[in-house]
Each structure stands twice: as structure tokens, then as C-alpha cells.
Design a protein around this motif. Sequence first.
Motif, short mmCIF file in Angstrom:
data_model
loop_
_atom_site.label_atom_id
_atom_site.label_comp_id
_atom_site.label_asym_id
_atom_site.label_seq_id
_atom_site.Cartn_x
_atom_site.Cartn_y
_atom_site.Cartn_z
N SER A 141 19.87 36.27 -12.85
CA SER A 141 20.68 35.66 -13.91
C SER A 141 19.86 34.79 -14.85
CB SER A 141 21.80 34.81 -13.28
OG SER A 141 21.22 33.80 -12.49
N SER A 142 18.58 34.60 -14.56
CA SER A 142 17.80 33.70 -15.40
C SER A 142 17.06 34.46 -16.50
CB SER A 142 16.79 32.94 -14.55
OG SER A 142 15.95 33.83 -13.84
N ASN A 143 16.30 35.46 -16.09
CA ASN A 143 15.53 36.24 -17.06
C ASN A 143 15.52 37.69 -16.60
OD1 ASN A 143 14.50 34.85 -19.33
ND2 ASN A 143 13.17 33.67 -17.97
N ASN A 144 14.88 38.52 -17.39
CA ASN A 144 14.71 39.93 -17.01
C ASN A 144 16.03 40.59 -16.66
OD1 ASN A 144 11.92 39.73 -17.34
ND2 ASN A 144 11.69 38.94 -15.27
N ASN A 145 17.01 40.35 -17.47
CA ASN A 145 18.34 40.83 -17.16
C ASN A 145 18.83 41.88 -18.15
OD1 ASN A 145 20.35 40.72 -15.34
ND2 ASN A 145 21.41 38.96 -16.22
#
Lengths: 60, 314
Positions: B138-142
Motif C-alpha cells: 500500500s505504500s509504493n510499487n502499487n
Amino acid sequence: MIIENAIYLNDTEGVNNSIKATINNIEMCIPLDSANRHYEEIMRQVEAGELTIEPADTNE
Amino acid sequence: MATTKATKLAHTIASTTSSTADLDYAKTLNNTGVTSTEFDKLDGLTATTDELNLVDGSVSGPLSHRNLIINGDFRINQRSATSRTQTSSEYNYDRWYYDGTYLYQGVEDKNVRNGTFTLSWTDSGSDITAHYVVSTDSSNNNGPDSPLTYTSVSNGGQITVNEGTEYSKHLWIRFGGTVANLSKVQLEEGSVATPFEHRSYGEELELCMRYYQSHQNPPLCGVAQTSTRVRVSAGLPLVMRTSPSSTLTNTGLGLMKFYDGDTNKNVTGIVSNYTTAYKMSYLLSVNSSLAQYRPVLCDDGSSAKSLVELEAEL
């Protein structure tokens, strides 16, 4: 995502409330919202040292 | 569901010219379940297996709003893209992102729960391939640009989602091949591919507007904060997924104008942005003096085409 010319925008009380940037050759205003995909990518590039966000122009 | 239909058919038979044998047969169906062949015998239907699956309960998903894919038949094109692949690394047709190789659609986390899903599509050519990935970061690379590992899935094949908690992850689908031939993309709960769900144009457009909205000659109203700045807002017709990015087209050309009851002034730039998922709201600079503290409204005139685009895609 190619991000250029990133600069903070202030609200009327002088607090950063968004970022103006050119993304893939289009100028956009991006909210400071981690669920926004543009903001997410800006922060990723900042953390990677690939992008710097200029402080708000207080003369605006 | 099947029992109900068999009962109705038995009643119909009893009210017409049914024989005792017919009624006994209907009672048997009522007690034991119905096959597609038996249904056809009873009432002359030419129902497909897919249709019968819908009425006899074999499909575990809902009978309407089954399709988790939005704009699966590519009817909605708010950006007026010339093709599904017009611009690489961007969304072109609504909800469909193109990275230069694949066409992607992300199903928003709030709509993804654990279970088995079936993916189906039509291909007027013969080279479409599909892959999927469940994204729990849910923070990055989504997003579609992220280096996630995709898994191949066939037409009518199943996808199992059991990562994390329910409603906490995006489900990404991507298509390769000649994507201009792709249509009727459907992702639905259960292990059976049912016929493509045709939603109304208005309903499909509203689903798309959670992620992107385009406002030509936008209904912005507000006040002249100073003689060269206007503070203006307008409510959005639909709440967006999150606070959107804003693009104001033609402001540099002076085509967006604000009227204070006396005169029109051209917008020259954005000073601040207060836009949320519920409203577009800006502090804008104009090119010459308005009457301070007067109400103002966006008044482009009949020929101008200023445009505000709001984007809250995955």
C-alpha cells in the motif's frame, strides 16, 4: 513517469497544500495525498534522489 | 432458483394439457435438481449452460453488477483518445492504462475481496494474452508501472485472491497482443464465465468518473480575492476515489475567463490548489484588474473551451 519543474504551492496561510509539476509534458497540480498516484511517484523519485521539489514562491 | 423454476413449470403444465406423467416428471425435477437437457425438455427453452448456471445457483457471484472490470467494452472515452494505445505510460480509454506493451486495468482495493474470480474476454483476432497480479503493497510499487510479477491466466480461467485482508489490495489485470481486438472483458466472482454484462452507458460513465472527470467550461464560482486573483470552487458531480490531480488546459492562452458582473478577465496561472475528492477548488491569477471582493464566475463565452481534468486513477 517523467516529472519536471516540481514546486510546492501554498495555501493562504503559507502552508504547503499541493505540488505543481510537469508530468509527461503536462502541467498538473497534485494534492499532498498518498493515495494519489502522481504524488506517490513524486515522493518515490524524491526519496530516490531523482527529483527535488522547489519551495513555494512566496511572491506569487 | 432451479426448484422455483421447476415448480412454476409444473404449475404451467398442470393448468394446460399436462398428463399425469408430465406432472410426475416435474415433481421429480423439483426434488432432485435440473439439468440443462431437462429444462429444454420441459419448456422448449434453448438456454445455454451459462444461462442455466445463472438460474440454478452454480454461479456464486451476484446476478447483477457481476463485472468488476469497468469499461470492459471500451465504450467510455472521456479523454477522446484516438486509440487504446495512443499514449504510452498513460491512461487513454477510461480505466485502461497502456505502458507501451500491455493494456492494464486495476480493480480498486475497496472492490477486491478474497475468493475465486473468473476472467473472460472476446478477441476478434487470435493473439490476446492475459496476466494478473494481486498487489498488497500500500505504500509504493502499487501501480501498473511497478515491477510486480504477473501470472498468466487463460480466457475463462480462474484467479484466486487470498493475500492480506479483504478490501486491502488492488487486483491488476493486463492484456498483451493486438489489444485493439480486445472487448467484453469481464472479471467476476466464482468459477464460471457468464455472458458479458452490458451496463447502461450512463452507469458505466459514472463508474469511470470515480477515477477521471473532464469539465469543459467548468462551473467554477467564487470571489475576487484581490484585483488579480480569484478564489473559486465547484462541487463534483461524483465523489472521486481520492483527491485528484488537476490539469487546467488553456489557462496560459487566456481562454479561461472570470466575470465579475462588469468585465471578463483571462486566467494566467494557478496560485494554489484546494481540490479534494468532493470539489475542484483553486486560487487563480488573472491578467488584469477585477473589482476586489466581487463574486466571480467562469465565463468562457460561446467559443472558448477551457478544460479542467481531474485524475484519481490507480
